[in-house]
Design a protein around this motif. Structure first.
Motif, PDB file in Angstrom:
ATOM      1  N   LEU A  60       0.782  -1.064   0.039  1.00  0.00           N
ATOM      2  CA  LEU A  60      -0.024   0.064  -0.157  1.00  0.00           C
ATOM      3  C   LEU A  60       1.030   1.182   0.053  1.00  0.00           C
ATOM      4  CD1 LEU A  60      -2.808  -1.187   2.588  1.00  0.00           C
ATOM      5  CD2 LEU A  60      -2.947  -0.844   0.060  1.00  0.00           C
ATOM      6  N   ASP A  61       2.016   1.330   0.719  1.00  0.00           N
ATOM      7  CA  ASP A  61       2.801   2.487   0.961  1.00  0.00           C
ATOM      8  C   ASP A  61       3.559   2.592  -0.512  1.00  0.00           C
ATOM      9  OD1 ASP A  61       2.128   2.759   3.454  1.00  0.00           O
ATOM     10  OD2 ASP A  61       4.240   2.085   4.239  1.00  0.00           O
ATOM     11  N   GLU A  62       4.101   1.807  -1.053  1.00  0.00           N
ATOM     12  CA  GLU A  62       4.517   1.704  -2.648  1.00  0.00           C
ATOM     13  C   GLU A  62       3.430   2.230  -3.587  1.00  0.00           C
ATOM     14  OE1 GLU A  62       5.397   1.037  -6.397  1.00  0.00           O
ATOM     15  OE2 GLU A  62       4.058  -0.426  -5.878  1.00  0.00           O
ATOM     16  N   LEU A  63       2.126   1.758  -3.450  1.00  0.00           N
ATOM     17  CA  LEU A  63       1.156   2.276  -4.264  1.00  0.00           C
ATOM     18  C   LEU A  63       0.565   3.826  -3.898  1.00  0.00           C
ATOM     19  CD1 LEU A  63      -1.039   1.358  -6.418  1.00  0.00           C
ATOM     20  CD2 LEU A  63      -2.603   0.894  -4.499  1.00  0.00           C
ATOM     21  N   ILE A  64       0.637   4.078  -2.816  1.00  0.00           N
ATOM     22  CA  ILE A  64       0.637   5.626  -2.325  1.00  0.00           C
ATOM     23  C   ILE A  64       1.717   6.310  -2.795  1.00  0.00           C
ATOM     24  CG2 ILE A  64       0.288   7.090  -0.590  1.00  0.00           C
ATOM     25  CD1 ILE A  64      -1.278   4.838   0.989  1.00  0.00           C
ATOM     26  N   THR A  65       2.879   5.906  -2.688  1.00  0.00           N
ATOM     27  CA  THR A  65       4.088   6.725  -3.102  1.00  0.00           C
ATOM     28  C   THR A  65       4.219   6.942  -4.566  1.00  0.00           C
ATOM     29  OG1 THR A  65       5.282   5.709  -1.241  1.00  0.00           O
ATOM     30  CG2 THR A  65       6.689   6.752  -3.023  1.00  0.00           C
ATOM     31  N   ARG A  66       3.898   5.776  -5.341  1.00  0.00           N
ATOM     32  CA  ARG A  66       3.703   6.059  -7.020  1.00  0.00           C
ATOM     33  C   ARG A  66       2.821   7.076  -7.123  1.00  0.00           C
ATOM     34  NH1 ARG A  66       1.494   1.390  -9.429  1.00  0.00           N
ATOM     35  NH2 ARG A  66       2.195   0.323  -7.670  1.00  0.00           N
ATOM     36  N   HIS A  67       1.688   7.214  -6.789  1.00  0.00           N
ATOM     37  CA  HIS A  67       0.442   8.033  -6.936  1.00  0.00           C
ATOM     38  C   HIS A  67       0.560   9.436  -6.084  1.00  0.00           C
ATOM     39  CE1 HIS A  67      -1.060   5.110  -9.808  1.00  0.00           C
ATOM     40  NE2 HIS A  67      -0.959   4.298  -8.766  1.00  0.00           N
ATOM     41  N   ALA A  68       1.354   9.853  -5.069  1.00  0.00           N
ATOM     42  CA  ALA A  68       1.615  10.961  -4.440  1.00  0.00           C
ATOM     43  C   ALA A  68       2.640  11.872  -4.950  1.00  0.00           C
ATOM     44  CB  ALA A  68       1.793  10.590  -3.111  1.00  0.00           C
ATOM     45  N   GLU A  69       2.358  12.532  -6.178  1.00  0.00           N
ATOM     46  CA  GLU A  69       3.530  12.960  -6.966  1.00  0.00           C
ATOM     47  C   GLU A  69       3.918  14.213  -6.300  1.00  0.00           C
ATOM     48  OE1 GLU A  69       2.074  14.654 -10.703  1.00  0.00           O
ATOM     49  OE2 GLU A  69       1.099  12.806 -11.087  1.00  0.00           O
ATOM     50  N   ASN A  70       5.427  14.215  -6.094  1.00  0.00           N
ATOM     51  CA  ASN A  70       6.280  15.115  -5.461  1.00  0.00           C
ATOM     52  C   ASN A  70       6.070  14.943  -3.804  1.00  0.00           C
ATOM     53  OD1 ASN A  70       7.265  16.121  -7.789  1.00  0.00           O
ATOM     54  ND2 ASN A  70       5.355  17.385  -7.999  1.00  0.00           N
ATOM     55  N   TRP A  71       5.666  13.877  -3.393  1.00  0.00           N
ATOM     56  CA  TRP A  71       5.566  13.884  -1.992  1.00  0.00           C
ATOM     57  C   TRP A  71       6.016  12.418  -1.563  1.00  0.00           C
ATOM     58  CZ3 TRP A  71       3.551  16.598   1.759  1.00  0.00           C
ATOM     59  CH2 TRP A  71       2.897  17.938   1.838  1.00  0.00           C
ATOM     60  N   ARG A  72       7.101  12.383  -0.648  1.00  0.00           N
ATOM     61  CA  ARG A  72       7.627  11.199   0.123  1.00  0.00           C
ATOM     62  C   ARG A  72       6.707  10.815   1.162  1.00  0.00           C
ATOM     63  NH1 ARG A  72      12.076  14.633   0.825  1.00  0.00           N
ATOM     64  NH2 ARG A  72      11.809  14.105   3.176  1.00  0.00           N
ATOM     65  N   LEU A  73       6.439   9.728   1.278  1.00  0.00           N
ATOM     66  CA  LEU A  73       5.480   9.174   2.107  1.00  0.00           C
ATOM     67  C   LEU A  73       5.780   9.633   3.678  1.00  0.00           C
ATOM     68  CD1 LEU A  73       3.276   6.878   2.160  1.00  0.00           C
ATOM     69  CD2 LEU A  73       5.045   5.244   3.276  1.00  0.00           C
ATOM     70  N   GLU A  74       6.946   9.624   4.080  1.00  0.00           N
ATOM     71  CA  GLU A  74       7.134  10.185   5.625  1.00  0.00           C
ATOM     72  C   GLU A  74       6.849  11.637   5.546  1.00  0.00           C
ATOM     73  OE1 GLU A  74      11.143  10.170   2.994  1.00  0.00           O
ATOM     74  OE2 GLU A  74       9.437   8.578   3.359  1.00  0.00           O
ATOM     75  N   ARG A  75       6.888  12.327   4.517  1.00  0.00           N
ATOM     76  CA  ARG A  75       6.340  13.677   4.773  1.00  0.00           C
ATOM     77  C   ARG A  75       4.688  13.824   4.628  1.00  0.00           C
ATOM     78  NH1 ARG A  75       8.369  18.070   1.525  1.00  0.00           N
ATOM     79  NH2 ARG A  75       7.624  19.143   3.174  1.00  0.00           N
ATOM     80  N   ILE A  76       4.005  12.752   4.524  1.00  0.00           N
ATOM     81  CA  ILE A  76       2.689  12.975   4.779  1.00  0.00           C
ATOM     82  C   ILE A  76       2.414  12.727   5.834  1.00  0.00           C
ATOM     83  CG2 ILE A  76       0.344  11.882   3.904  1.00  0.00           C
ATOM     84  CD1 ILE A  76       1.904  10.777   1.411  1.00  0.00           C
ATOM     85  N   ALA A  77       1.206  13.587   6.708  1.00  0.00           N
ATOM     86  CA  ALA A  77       1.099  13.509   7.874  1.00  0.00           C
ATOM     87  C   ALA A  77       0.402  12.023   8.238  1.00  0.00           C
ATOM     88  CB  ALA A  77      -0.192  14.316   8.071  1.00  0.00           C
ATOM     89  N   ALA A  78       0.862  11.491   9.356  1.00  0.00           N
ATOM     90  CA  ALA A  78       0.518  10.232   9.869  1.00  0.00           C
ATOM     91  C   ALA A  78      -0.862  10.014   9.568  1.00  0.00           C
ATOM     92  CB  ALA A  78       0.754   9.833  11.306  1.00  0.00           C
ATOM     93  N   ILE A  79      -1.926  10.803  10.075  1.00  0.00           N
ATOM     94  CA  ILE A  79      -3.394  10.242   9.916  1.00  0.00           C
ATOM     95  C   ILE A  79      -3.573  10.395   8.514  1.00  0.00           C
ATOM     96  CG2 ILE A  79      -3.971  13.048  10.175  1.00  0.00           C
ATOM     97  CD1 ILE A  79      -5.939   9.927  11.711  1.00  0.00           C
ATOM     98  N   ASP A  80      -3.164  11.321   7.631  1.00  0.00           N
ATOM     99  CA  ASP A  80      -3.553  10.995   6.258  1.00  0.00           C
ATOM    100  C   ASP A  80      -2.847   9.860   5.586  1.00  0.00           C
ATOM    101  OD1 ASP A  80      -4.638  13.629   6.528  1.00  0.00           O
ATOM    102  OD2 ASP A  80      -2.941  14.572   5.621  1.00  0.00           O
ATOM    103  N   ARG A  81      -1.676   9.460   5.981  1.00  0.00           N
ATOM    104  CA  ARG A  81      -1.156   7.916   5.659  1.00  0.00           C
ATOM    105  C   ARG A  81      -1.892   6.934   6.064  1.00  0.00           C
ATOM    106  NH1 ARG A  81       3.968   9.966   7.391  1.00  0.00           N
ATOM    107  NH2 ARG A  81       3.682   8.741   9.428  1.00  0.00           N
ATOM    108  N   ALA A  82      -2.444   7.148   7.420  1.00  0.00           N
ATOM    109  CA  ALA A  82      -3.450   5.982   7.658  1.00  0.00           C
ATOM    110  C   ALA A  82      -4.794   5.748   6.716  1.00  0.00           C
ATOM    111  CB  ALA A  82      -3.710   6.286   9.185  1.00  0.00           C
ATOM    112  N   ILE A  83      -5.364   7.266   6.473  1.00  0.00           N
ATOM    113  CA  ILE A  83      -6.507   7.299   5.651  1.00  0.00           C
ATOM    114  C   ILE A  83      -6.304   6.640   4.284  1.00  0.00           C
ATOM    115  CG2 ILE A  83      -7.953   8.906   4.720  1.00  0.00           C
ATOM    116  CD1 ILE A  83      -7.692  10.590   7.025  1.00  0.00           C
TER     117      ILE A  83
END
Length: 138
Positions: A60-83
């Motif tokens: 899921l993290d890989e999928l999110i990272t692939r589609h979160a253009e210009n955002w590294r996963l660790e920079r996304i707020a924890a609650i938003d990552r969970a959602i």
């Protein structure tokens, strides 16, 4: 349908706790249900979502990272990552219409995150949905 929304809220809370606390999923579940009250079907659905998102977290993290253009996963707020993890997991299962999954994720963002979170999450989930093979019609 309100019970499914409540189940998603419970699953989100457990997923957030899992990320922050780094505990085993089973420990989080048992502790969570000692304090939270819910009907059996709500608990079952919440646990399915939570356990599925935890089990698939790397994919899921890989999928999110692939589609979160210009955002590294660790920079996304924890609650938003969970959602995002929760919704991406549910989109991948194909058991719920994608429009419902995305709408429910946006409602979670409005309730638990910042005012800027919903459009951000919507964009990523829409891109994820479009990248997945069609399983259900929406």
């Amino acid at each position: 349908m309100a019970l499914r929304r409540k189940a998603r809220e419970f699953a989100l809370q457990m997923l957030f706790q899992w990320e922050i606390g780094k505990q085993e999923a089973s420990q989080i579940e048992s502790g969570f249900w000692k304090n939270a009250r819910a009907e059996k079907n709500t608990r079952i659905f919440a646990n399915q979502l939570f356990e599925g998102a935890v089990a698939e977290s790397a994919a899921l993290d890989e999928l999110i990272t692939r589609h979160a253009e210009n955002w590294r996963l660790e920079r996304i707020a924890a609650i938003d990552r969970a959602i995002l993890r929760l919704a991406a997991h549910e989109l991948r299962t194909g058991k719920t219409p994608p429009k419902v999954v995305i709408n429910e994720a946006l409602e979670l963002a409005k309730k638990f995150s910042s005012e800027d979170a919903a459009p951000f999450i919507n964009g990523i989930l829409d891109a994820i949905h479009k990248s997945l093979p069609a399983k259900t019609s929406d």
